[in-house]
Design a protein around this motif. Structure first.
Motif, PDB file in Angstrom:
ATOM      1  N   ASP A  26      51.959  47.868  40.434  1.00 21.35           N
ATOM      2  CA  ASP A  26      52.405  46.842  41.378  1.00 21.35           C
ATOM      3  C   ASP A  26      51.210  46.004  41.813  1.00 21.35           C
ATOM      4  O   ASP A  26      50.217  46.533  42.289  1.00 21.35           O
ATOM      5  CB  ASP A  26      53.045  47.532  42.583  1.00 21.35           C
ATOM      6  CG  ASP A  26      53.702  46.573  43.545  1.00 21.35           C
ATOM      7  OD1 ASP A  26      53.449  45.356  43.457  1.00 21.35           O
ATOM      8  OD2 ASP A  26      54.475  47.041  44.391  1.00 21.35           O
ATOM      9  N   LEU A  27      51.303  44.702  41.638  1.00 17.69           N
ATOM     10  CA  LEU A  27      50.212  43.804  42.018  1.00 17.69           C
ATOM     11  C   LEU A  27      50.384  43.245  43.420  1.00 17.69           C
ATOM     12  O   LEU A  27      49.637  42.370  43.843  1.00 17.69           O
ATOM     13  CB  LEU A  27      50.102  42.661  41.004  1.00 17.69           C
ATOM     14  CG  LEU A  27      49.774  43.099  39.577  1.00 17.69           C
ATOM     15  CD1 LEU A  27      49.754  41.896  38.653  1.00 17.69           C
ATOM     16  CD2 LEU A  27      48.453  43.850  39.520  1.00 17.69           C
ATOM     17  N   GLY A  36      53.755  31.347  39.095  1.00 15.82           N
ATOM     18  CA  GLY A  36      53.426  32.160  37.929  1.00 15.82           C
ATOM     19  C   GLY A  36      51.964  32.550  37.814  1.00 15.82           C
ATOM     20  O   GLY A  36      51.565  33.152  36.812  1.00 15.82           O
ATOM     21  N   ASN A  37      51.151  32.223  38.805  1.00 15.91           N
ATOM     22  CA  ASN A  37      49.723  32.558  38.726  1.00 15.91           C
ATOM     23  C   ASN A  37      49.469  34.051  38.670  1.00 15.91           C
ATOM     24  O   ASN A  37      48.449  34.489  38.134  1.00 15.91           O
ATOM     25  CB  ASN A  37      48.952  31.934  39.892  1.00 15.91           C
ATOM     26  CG  ASN A  37      48.780  30.447  39.708  1.00 15.91           C
ATOM     27  OD1 ASN A  37      48.610  29.968  38.593  1.00 15.91           O
ATOM     28  ND2 ASN A  37      48.844  29.704  40.804  1.00 15.91           N
ATOM     29  N   ILE A  38      50.397  34.857  39.195  1.00 18.47           N
ATOM     30  CA  ILE A  38      50.239  36.323  39.137  1.00 18.47           C
ATOM     31  C   ILE A  38      50.103  36.787  37.690  1.00 18.47           C
ATOM     32  O   ILE A  38      49.442  37.769  37.393  1.00 18.47           O
ATOM     33  CB  ILE A  38      51.412  37.031  39.859  1.00 18.47           C
ATOM     34  CG1 ILE A  38      51.123  38.506  40.058  1.00 18.47           C
ATOM     35  CG2 ILE A  38      52.716  36.868  39.085  1.00 18.47           C
ATOM     36  CD1 ILE A  38      50.202  38.804  41.187  1.00 18.47           C
ATOM     37  N   ARG A  39      50.717  36.055  36.782  1.00 15.04           N
ATOM     38  CA  ARG A  39      50.661  36.410  35.356  1.00 15.04           C
ATOM     39  C   ARG A  39      49.271  36.193  34.760  1.00 15.04           C
ATOM     40  O   ARG A  39      48.988  36.642  33.668  1.00 15.04           O
ATOM     41  CB  ARG A  39      51.693  35.623  34.560  1.00 15.04           C
ATOM     42  CG  ARG A  39      53.108  35.966  34.964  1.00 15.04           C
ATOM     43  CD  ARG A  39      54.104  35.167  34.154  1.00 15.04           C
ATOM     44  NE  ARG A  39      55.452  35.436  34.570  1.00 15.04           N
ATOM     45  CZ  ARG A  39      56.206  36.419  34.113  1.00 15.04           C
ATOM     46  NH1 ARG A  39      55.717  37.253  33.223  1.00 15.04           N
ATOM     47  NH2 ARG A  39      57.438  36.584  34.536  1.00 15.04           N
ATOM     48  N   GLU A  44      41.823  43.649  32.915  1.00  9.26           N
ATOM     49  CA  GLU A  44      40.823  44.552  33.481  1.00  9.26           C
ATOM     50  C   GLU A  44      41.127  44.872  34.948  1.00  9.26           C
ATOM     51  O   GLU A  44      40.913  45.996  35.400  1.00  9.26           O
ATOM     52  CB  GLU A  44      39.421  43.944  33.362  1.00  9.26           C
ATOM     53  CG  GLU A  44      38.940  43.762  31.929  1.00  9.26           C
ATOM     54  CD  GLU A  44      39.509  42.520  31.243  1.00  9.26           C
ATOM     55  OE1 GLU A  44      39.366  42.438  30.007  1.00  9.26           O
ATOM     56  OE2 GLU A  44      40.093  41.642  31.914  1.00  9.26           O
ATOM     57  N   GLU A  45      41.630  43.883  35.688  1.00 16.00           N
ATOM     58  CA  GLU A  45      41.986  44.102  37.092  1.00 16.00           C
ATOM     59  C   GLU A  45      43.201  45.017  37.215  1.00 16.00           C
ATOM     60  O   GLU A  45      43.244  45.893  38.083  1.00 16.00           O
ATOM     61  CB  GLU A  45      42.267  42.761  37.787  1.00 16.00           C
ATOM     62  CG  GLU A  45      42.790  42.887  39.200  1.00 16.00           C
ATOM     63  CD  GLU A  45      41.815  43.559  40.177  1.00 16.00           C
ATOM     64  OE1 GLU A  45      42.262  43.905  41.286  1.00 16.00           O
ATOM     65  OE2 GLU A  45      40.629  43.745  39.850  1.00 16.00           O
ATOM     66  N   ILE A  46      44.160  44.854  36.339  1.00 25.84           N
ATOM     67  CA  ILE A  46      45.350  45.717  36.359  1.00 25.84           C
ATOM     68  C   ILE A  46      44.951  47.155  36.036  1.00 25.84           C
ATOM     69  O   ILE A  46      45.387  48.099  36.693  1.00 25.84           O
ATOM     70  CB  ILE A  46      46.410  45.189  35.383  1.00 25.84           C
ATOM     71  CG1 ILE A  46      46.880  43.802  35.836  1.00 25.84           C
ATOM     72  CG2 ILE A  46      47.571  46.166  35.266  1.00 25.84           C
ATOM     73  CD1 ILE A  46      47.719  43.067  34.834  1.00 25.84           C
ATOM     74  N   ALA A  52      42.539  53.234  40.147  1.00 22.33           N
ATOM     75  CA  ALA A  52      42.334  53.514  41.570  1.00 22.33           C
ATOM     76  C   ALA A  52      43.520  54.301  42.126  1.00 22.33           C
ATOM     77  O   ALA A  52      43.342  55.213  42.938  1.00 22.33           O
ATOM     78  CB  ALA A  52      42.143  52.213  42.342  1.00 22.33           C
ATOM     79  N   ILE A  53      44.704  53.975  41.684  1.00 19.82           N
ATOM     80  CA  ILE A  53      45.903  54.671  42.147  1.00 19.82           C
ATOM     81  C   ILE A  53      45.920  56.113  41.639  1.00 19.82           C
ATOM     82  O   ILE A  53      46.282  57.033  42.362  1.00 19.82           O
ATOM     83  CB  ILE A  53      47.174  53.922  41.691  1.00 19.82           C
ATOM     84  CG1 ILE A  53      47.264  52.570  42.415  1.00 19.82           C
ATOM     85  CG2 ILE A  53      48.424  54.748  41.942  1.00 19.82           C
ATOM     86  CD1 ILE A  53      48.256  51.609  41.793  1.00 19.82           C
TER      87      ILE A  53
END
Length: 64
Positions: A26-27, A36-39, A44-46, A52-53
């Motif tokens: 979940d972002l 649509g910028n979330i796409r 690497e961030e995902i 981290a989770i």
């Protein structure tokens, strides 16, 4: 509908042969004016958020 087992994580879904899983990370809230910028979130961030989770465990991403 999936309910996160931990904040930011959706249940893992078993894949072919029982050796792979699909994980949804979940972002967070997406603003209505995101357009649509979330796409454009870097893979690497995902992966960083997913690890981290899962901490103290981690996972290797074979395919996105």
């Amino acid at each position: 509908m999936h309910h996160p087992v931990q904040p930011g994580l959706h249940p893992a879904h078993p894949r072919e042969g029982g050796f792979l899983v699909r994980v949804y990370v979940d972002l967070g809230q997406v603003p209505e004016d995101d357009n649509g910028n979330i796409r454009k979130t870097p893979v690497e961030e995902i992966i960083r958020r997913g690890n981290a989770i899962f901490a103290p465990y981690s996972f290797d991403v074979l395919e996105v």
